[in-house]
Design a protein around this motif. Structure first.
Motif, PDB file in Angstrom:
ATOM      1  N   PHE A 249     -20.830 -72.814 -28.391  1.00 52.67           N
ATOM      2  CA  PHE A 249     -21.924 -72.214 -27.651  1.00 52.67           C
ATOM      3  C   PHE A 249     -23.115 -73.071 -27.936  1.00 52.67           C
ATOM      4  N   GLN A 250     -23.416 -73.435 -29.167  1.00 56.26           N
ATOM      5  CA  GLN A 250     -24.504 -73.944 -29.665  1.00 56.26           C
ATOM      6  C   GLN A 250     -24.835 -75.183 -28.696  1.00 56.26           C
TER       7      GLN A 250
ATOM      8  N   ASN B 202     -24.578 -65.892 -25.789  1.00 49.18           N
ATOM      9  CA  ASN B 202     -23.219 -65.693 -26.684  1.00 49.18           C
ATOM     10  C   ASN B 202     -23.162 -64.307 -27.466  1.00 49.18           C
ATOM     11  N   THR B 203     -21.989 -63.970 -27.862  1.00 50.33           N
ATOM     12  CA  THR B 203     -21.830 -63.273 -28.838  1.00 50.33           C
ATOM     13  C   THR B 203     -21.535 -63.865 -30.182  1.00 50.33           C
ATOM     14  N   SER B 204     -21.039 -63.430 -31.236  1.00 51.23           N
ATOM     15  CA  SER B 204     -20.685 -64.511 -32.396  1.00 51.23           C
ATOM     16  C   SER B 204     -19.233 -65.386 -32.103  1.00 51.23           C
TER      17      SER B 204
HETATM   18  C1  LIG Z   1     -25.645 -66.299 -30.619  1.00 49.21           C
HETATM   19  O1  LIG Z   1     -25.611 -64.929 -30.681  1.00 49.21           O
HETATM   20  C2  LIG Z   1     -26.132 -64.425 -32.030  1.00 49.21           C
HETATM   21  C3  LIG Z   1     -25.984 -62.808 -31.808  1.00 49.21           C
HETATM   22  O2  LIG Z   1     -24.867 -62.589 -31.111  1.00 49.21           O
HETATM   23  C4  LIG Z   1     -27.485 -64.805 -32.226  1.00 49.21           C
HETATM   24  O3  LIG Z   1     -27.847 -64.321 -33.541  1.00 49.21           O
HETATM   25  C5  LIG Z   1     -27.258 -66.383 -32.572  1.00 49.21           C
HETATM   26  O4  LIG Z   1     -28.551 -66.847 -32.662  1.00 49.21           O
HETATM   27  C6  LIG Z   1     -26.704 -67.123 -31.023  1.00 49.21           C
HETATM   28  N1  LIG Z   1     -26.556 -68.371 -31.263  1.00 49.21           N
HETATM   29  C7  LIG Z   1     -27.079 -69.225 -30.430  1.00 49.21           C
HETATM   30  C8  LIG Z   1     -26.688 -70.825 -30.473  1.00 49.21           C
HETATM   31  O5  LIG Z   1     -27.475 -69.105 -29.324  1.00 49.21           O
END
Ligand SMILES: *[C@@H]1O[C@H](CO)[C@@H](O)[C@H](O)[C@H]1NC(C)=O
Ligand SMILES: *[C@@H]1O[C@H](CO)[C@@H](O)[C@H](O)[C@H]1NC(C)=O
Length: 148
Positions: A36-37, A97-99
């Motif tokens: 998701f990055q 995104n979630t984790s």
């Molecule tokens: C993905 O989501 C988390 C929170 O669930 C956040 O801390 C993180 O920055 C997000 N990462 C990206 C790449 O967006």
């Protein structure tokens, strides 16, 4: 609005009728092989993401897929559906995104075309990675070496 209603009805009827026999692959555990990055949503229905191209070298390519091939609006709810063309009756879409996974959230017209409902789908249930290209059903996205 009539076409949207008709379409939603067709989807609902198709669901009731059952699609078991030739159900194409819908979940290839996208998030196991795509990241998701760097994911982006363009024009409300193009998803861009890095997906694993080569397991041996652990290299990723960047892929764009038209989610209109992957999702439908089923009475105000986003569902995984081949060539569902959800963007015709859903808008204000965003990804988050979630984790562990990537979600798409939109507002979609209800079956009567009266009001719009917020709906979220876990893209991990709709997409897979095919050698560095995101895919759904029989569709695969394109591939480039550089992200946007
Ligand atoms: C993905 O989501 C988390 C929170 O669930 C956040 O801390 C993180 O920055 C997000 N990462 C990206 C790449 O967006
Ligand atoms: C992939 O598709 C996207 C969206 O249509 C487009 O912007 C991009 O240029 C395409 N990339 C390649 C390598 O074809």
């Amino acid at each position: 609005m009539n076409t949207i209603v008709t379409f939603a009805l067709m989807v609902a009827l198709a669901l009731v009728g059952g699609v078991s026999s030739a159900t194409p692959r819908t979940s290839g555990e996208f998030m196991g092989f795509c990241a998701f990055q760097g994911a982006k949503l363009a024009d409300g229905h193009w998803l861009g993401a890095y997906c694993l191209y080569d397991v041996l070298t652990w290299s990723y390519s960047y892929t764009w897929i038209d989610l209109d091939h992957c999702l439908a609006n089923n009475g105000g709810e986003l569902i995984s559906w081949e060539d569902g063309a959800f963007s015709g009756s859903c808008n204000d879409c965003s990804i988050a995104n979630t984790s562990t996974t990537l979600h798409l959230t939109c507002t979609c017209w209800d079956p009567e075309g009266q009001k719009k409902l917020a709906s979220t789908i876990d893209l991990n249930t709709a997409l897979y990675d095919s050698g560095g290209c995101a895919g759904c059903f029989s569709h695969t996205g394109n591939m480039s070496w550089e992200g946007p």
